[in-house]
Enzyme design. Structure first.
Site, PDB file in Angstrom:
ATOM      1  N   ARG A 106       5.403 -12.985   9.454  1.00  0.00           N
ATOM      2  CA  ARG A 106       6.085 -11.731   9.145  1.00  0.00           C
ATOM      3  C   ARG A 106       7.406 -11.660   9.887  1.00  0.00           C
ATOM      4  O   ARG A 106       7.632 -12.376  10.863  1.00  0.00           O
ATOM      5  CB  ARG A 106       5.205 -10.529   9.467  1.00  0.00           C
ATOM      6  CG  ARG A 106       4.835 -10.385  10.936  1.00  0.00           C
ATOM      7  CD  ARG A 106       4.175  -9.041  11.232  1.00  0.00           C
ATOM      8  NE  ARG A 106       3.167  -8.662  10.250  1.00  0.00           N
ATOM      9  CZ  ARG A 106       3.147  -7.479   9.616  1.00  0.00           C
ATOM     10  NH1 ARG A 106       4.058  -6.584   9.842  1.00  0.00           N
ATOM     11  NH2 ARG A 106       2.191  -7.188   8.788  1.00  0.00           N
ATOM     12  N   LYS A 156       4.588   0.998   9.059  1.00  0.00           N
ATOM     13  CA  LYS A 156       4.711   2.251   8.305  1.00  0.00           C
ATOM     14  C   LYS A 156       4.091   3.407   9.087  1.00  0.00           C
ATOM     15  O   LYS A 156       4.591   4.518   9.053  1.00  0.00           O
ATOM     16  CB  LYS A 156       4.025   2.113   6.943  1.00  0.00           C
ATOM     17  CG  LYS A 156       4.896   1.411   5.921  1.00  0.00           C
ATOM     18  CD  LYS A 156       4.192   1.292   4.586  1.00  0.00           C
ATOM     19  CE  LYS A 156       3.240   0.130   4.596  1.00  0.00           C
ATOM     20  NZ  LYS A 156       2.504  -0.064   3.361  1.00  0.00           N
ATOM     21  N   GLU A 174       0.871  -1.166   0.000  1.00  0.00           N
ATOM     22  CA  GLU A 174       0.000   0.000   0.000  1.00  0.00           C
ATOM     23  C   GLU A 174       0.915   1.224   0.000  1.00  0.00           C
ATOM     24  O   GLU A 174       1.798   1.329   0.863  1.00  0.00           O
ATOM     25  CB  GLU A 174      -0.870  -0.019   1.265  1.00  0.00           C
ATOM     26  CG  GLU A 174      -1.904   1.064   1.239  1.00  0.00           C
ATOM     27  CD  GLU A 174      -2.779   1.089   2.492  1.00  0.00           C
ATOM     28  OE1 GLU A 174      -2.652   0.191   3.343  1.00  0.00           O
ATOM     29  OE2 GLU A 174      -3.572   2.035   2.600  1.00  0.00           O
TER      30      GLU A 174
HETATM   31  P1  ATP Z   1       2.815  -1.951   7.744  1.00  0.00           P
HETATM   32  O1  ATP Z   1       1.967  -2.438   8.877  1.00  0.00           O
HETATM   33  O2  ATP Z   1       4.240  -1.773   8.077  1.00  0.00           O
HETATM   34  O3  ATP Z   1       2.219  -0.774   7.042  1.00  0.00           O
HETATM   35  P2  ATP Z   1       1.606  -3.598   5.836  1.00  0.00           P
HETATM   36  O4  ATP Z   1       1.522  -5.074   5.907  1.00  0.00           O
HETATM   37  O5  ATP Z   1       0.392  -2.807   6.098  1.00  0.00           O
HETATM   38  O6  ATP Z   1       2.813  -3.151   6.726  1.00  0.00           O
HETATM   39  P3  ATP Z   1       1.666  -3.428   3.022  1.00  0.00           P
HETATM   40  O7  ATP Z   1       2.081  -2.296   2.186  1.00  0.00           O
HETATM   41  O8  ATP Z   1       0.255  -3.814   3.054  1.00  0.00           O
HETATM   42  O9  ATP Z   1       2.189  -3.125   4.476  1.00  0.00           O
HETATM   43  O10 ATP Z   1       2.583  -4.700   2.743  1.00  0.00           O
HETATM   44  C1  ATP Z   1       2.950  -5.183   1.483  1.00  0.00           C
HETATM   45  C2  ATP Z   1       3.363  -6.613   1.657  1.00  0.00           C
HETATM   46  O11 ATP Z   1       4.472  -6.701   2.546  1.00  0.00           O
HETATM   47  C3  ATP Z   1       2.246  -7.435   2.248  1.00  0.00           C
HETATM   48  O12 ATP Z   1       2.126  -8.618   1.511  1.00  0.00           O
HETATM   49  C4  ATP Z   1       2.688  -7.684   3.662  1.00  0.00           C
HETATM   50  O13 ATP Z   1       2.192  -8.876   4.132  1.00  0.00           O
HETATM   51  C5  ATP Z   1       4.206  -7.667   3.532  1.00  0.00           C
HETATM   52  N1  ATP Z   1       4.827  -7.284   4.801  1.00  0.00           N
HETATM   53  C6  ATP Z   1       4.610  -6.178   5.529  1.00  0.00           C
HETATM   54  N2  ATP Z   1       5.298  -6.206   6.677  1.00  0.00           N
HETATM   55  C7  ATP Z   1       6.001  -7.371   6.681  1.00  0.00           C
HETATM   56  C8  ATP Z   1       6.898  -8.001   7.595  1.00  0.00           C
HETATM   57  N3  ATP Z   1       7.236  -7.421   8.751  1.00  0.00           N
HETATM   58  N4  ATP Z   1       7.406  -9.193   7.263  1.00  0.00           N
HETATM   59  C9  ATP Z   1       7.076  -9.781   6.104  1.00  0.00           C
HETATM   60  N5  ATP Z   1       6.238  -9.251   5.206  1.00  0.00           N
HETATM   61  C10 ATP Z   1       5.688  -8.062   5.481  1.00  0.00           C
HETATM   62 MG    MG Z   2      -1.201  -2.010   5.516  1.00  0.00          MG
END
Ligand code: ATP
Ligand code: MG
Length: 554
Positions: free
Chosen positions: A268, A278, A43
């Protein structure tokens, strides 16, 4: 190009994991006609962090392993938090890590198709417009032990729903006044299946579609459709979506998609001394706790890059941590180990004195400036040598001297002889103190017959220390770091008030020509990089990448 070749080489060692086992079975049974198609779907609401690197490496390497494809898809279904600055940084970060996507998509490009799909569901009696407020929906939802209550709007006719949904789209209603819900099962043991909201009203400008839409699809509804449109076969996501998988499957089943993609969850990445959200990282930037998203203390890819980490080290790290179904905490020392391993035989070594103490070689002639030859790398002879000024007045590190030596202290103390790296054997004879009793100068003598490279080896000395010539020394700025997050007494992560220390140091003259982005080993100190933004012709600013000693236990 070199980067891409490296990736392929790195890829040969990609170890197998449970996801690959699933894919192997699918290939055997000819599910998806032998295709393997993954995607990385961030995102664009912030910069990518090291956790995303794990997902990037997993998705892209899996596609490479099976001669498949991997898309980069911006999951931009939430208009409020998204920004083109983030889109650009994400593209740059994925490329920098050494990966190239097959196609680049924006989920918002599918808004029309998603709207059509919603109409299909409504016509099938599988979705309805609900007038309950967010709070009321929550109250109706029930708990893990109690079933939910059906909405009074649940049995609207398809015709009525079509009209209301059309009006939602036209902007007839305020934010929150109505939502579209999937009609599934209010008593399902899985709360995600209790008539989840699939469209909401948000009157907001979208970075891609502008003001075309005021209704936006929810993640759980949008994501399977995005995957299906792109022909994704294996939709890899993190463990918290495990309970959402039945909804993912429901959406595609009700839309009667052929060969629907399958969602596979993995654990994760969690790292000690690191917060990876983020939202949290954005708050650090907004509150000026750090300088920017690419502040070298940040766990963002941009921060790690500026800190001096290499794509090779990060990929190696992602490979070593592996992929599993169980959440765990990885020691950040492993990441540090990976960058040391990568830089060990890549970079040249230079001498830098960080906390200077003056040394006068009393038997060395005044006004003479000699050049001694020092190897550029202890690990790699082919890196050659450089010539370094040596003269009567030098600087050494303050903690390379002790007036009264501890046990096993082999460096400078009155009466002791040490080797000055690449130069001579030097004996500390005496010291000069200021009025407070602080030592401000060492008086030493050298043995001319011990010049390095002269073949002299008559006596052994235990300590070798580094030094710089006082007159030709170059002043550089060092930015030394400790973790941005530390643990308080309850084991909670808190912001370290003392995560960066900036100071001047004396460097051998060779560093005068350091270019932004160049990495070095500072002999006996660690690995450093000339900061991309702050280093120029006049100022040399070095970020500490990592110290030399490893606390990583295999
Ligand atoms: P954040 O909570 O940091 O914003 P998010 O999961 O909301 O992370 P996205 O932009 O939706 O962020 O993530 C893109 C991809 O990266 C998704 O498939 C998510 O599962 C993966 N991802 C995010 N954080 C991690 C992590 N700590 N370890 C492994 N994969 C991750
Ligand atoms: Mg997210």
């Amino acid at each position: 190009m070199a980067e891409i070749e490296k990736t392929e080489a790195a890829n040969e060692q990609i170890s197998s994991n449970f996801i690959h086992t699933i894919i192997d079975k699918d290939l055997e049974s000819q599910t998806y006609g032998g295709r393997v198609y993954t995607r990385f779907p961030p995102e664009p609401n912030g910069y990518l962090h090291i956790g995303h690197a794990k997902s990037i490496c997993l998705n892209f390497s899996t596609a490479q392993k099976y001669n498949g494809k991997c898309n980069l898809r911006f999951d931009d279904t939430n208009p409020v938090k998204e920004d083109t600055e983030y889109v650009e940084s994400i593209e740059a970060d994925v490329k920098w890590l050494g990966f190239q996507w097959d196609k680049l998509f924006f989920a918002s490009d599918y808004f029309d198709k998603m709207y059509e799909c919603a109409i299909t569901l409504i016509k099938k009696g599988k979705a309805y417009v609900c007038d309950l407020s967010a709070e009321e929906i929550k109250q109706h939802r029930g708990t893990l032990t109690e079933p939910g209550k059906e909405s009074p709007y649940r049995n609207r006719t398809a015709l009525e729903n079509l009209e209301l949904f059309e009006n939602m789209k036209k902007g007839v209603y305020q934010d929150g006044e109505k939502v579209l819900r999937a009609k599934i099962d209010m008593s399902s043991p899985n709360i995600n299946m209790r008539d989840p909201v699939i469209y909401r009203i948000t009157h907001a400008e979208h970075h891609n579609t502008g003001d075309k839409w005021c209704i936006y699809p929810m993640y759980d509804y949008a994501h399977p459709i995005e995957d299906a449109i792109e022909g994704i076969t294996h939709s890899i996501c993190t463990l918290e979506f495990e309970d959402h998988r039945p909804l993912y499957d429901w959406v595609l089943r009700e839309l009667e998609w052929n060969e629907p993609p399958q969602q596979i969850e993995f654990a994760r990445l969690n790292l000690t001394n690191t917060v990876m959200s983020k939202r949290y990282l954005k708050a650090l930037v907004d509150n000026r706790n750090v300088e920017s998203w690419d502040d070298p203390r940040m766990p963002t890819i941009a921060g790690l890059r500026r800190r001096g980490f290499t794509p090779e080290a990060i990929r190696d790290f992602c490979e070593r941590i592996g992929v599993s179904k169980a959440n765990s905490m990885v020691d950040i020392a492993l990441l540090e180990h990976c960058i040391r391993e990568d830089l060990k035989d890549k970079v040249d070594s230079r001498m830098v004195v960080m906390n200077p103490l003056k040394v006068v070689i009393t038997n060395y002639p005044e006004g003479i400036d000699e050049l001694v030859e020092i190897e550029n790398s202890k690990e790699d002879e082919t890196k050659g040598t450089r010539r370094v000024h040596f003269s009567r007045e030098l600087y050494v590190e303050r903690d390379d001297f002790m007036e009264i030596p501890e046990k096993k202290y082999f460096r400078l103390y009155p009466g002791n002889e040490v080797r000055f790296k690449g130069a001579y054997f030097i004996t500390c004879q005496d010291m000069v103190k200021d009025e407070n009793g602080t030592v401000i100068e060492l008086r030493c003598t050298y043995d001319p017959s011990t010049r390095s490279g002269s073949g002299f080896d008559a006596r052994k000395v235990k300590g070798t220390i580094h030094w710089v010539d006082a007159k030709t020394a170059e002043k550089i700025t060092i930015r030394a770091y400790s973790y941005l997050m530390i643990e308080d007494e309850n084991g909670e992560n808190i912001l370290n008030p003392d995560s960066m220390r900036t100071f001047e140091a004396f460097a051998e003259p060779a560093l005068k020509d350091a270019k932004p982005g160049e990495r070095y080993q500072f002999f006996r100190h660690g690995y450093y990089i000339a900061d991309e933004l702050l280093t120029n012709d006049n100022d040399k600013v070095f970020n500490q990448i990592v110290d030399l000693k490893s606390s990583w236990k295999k």
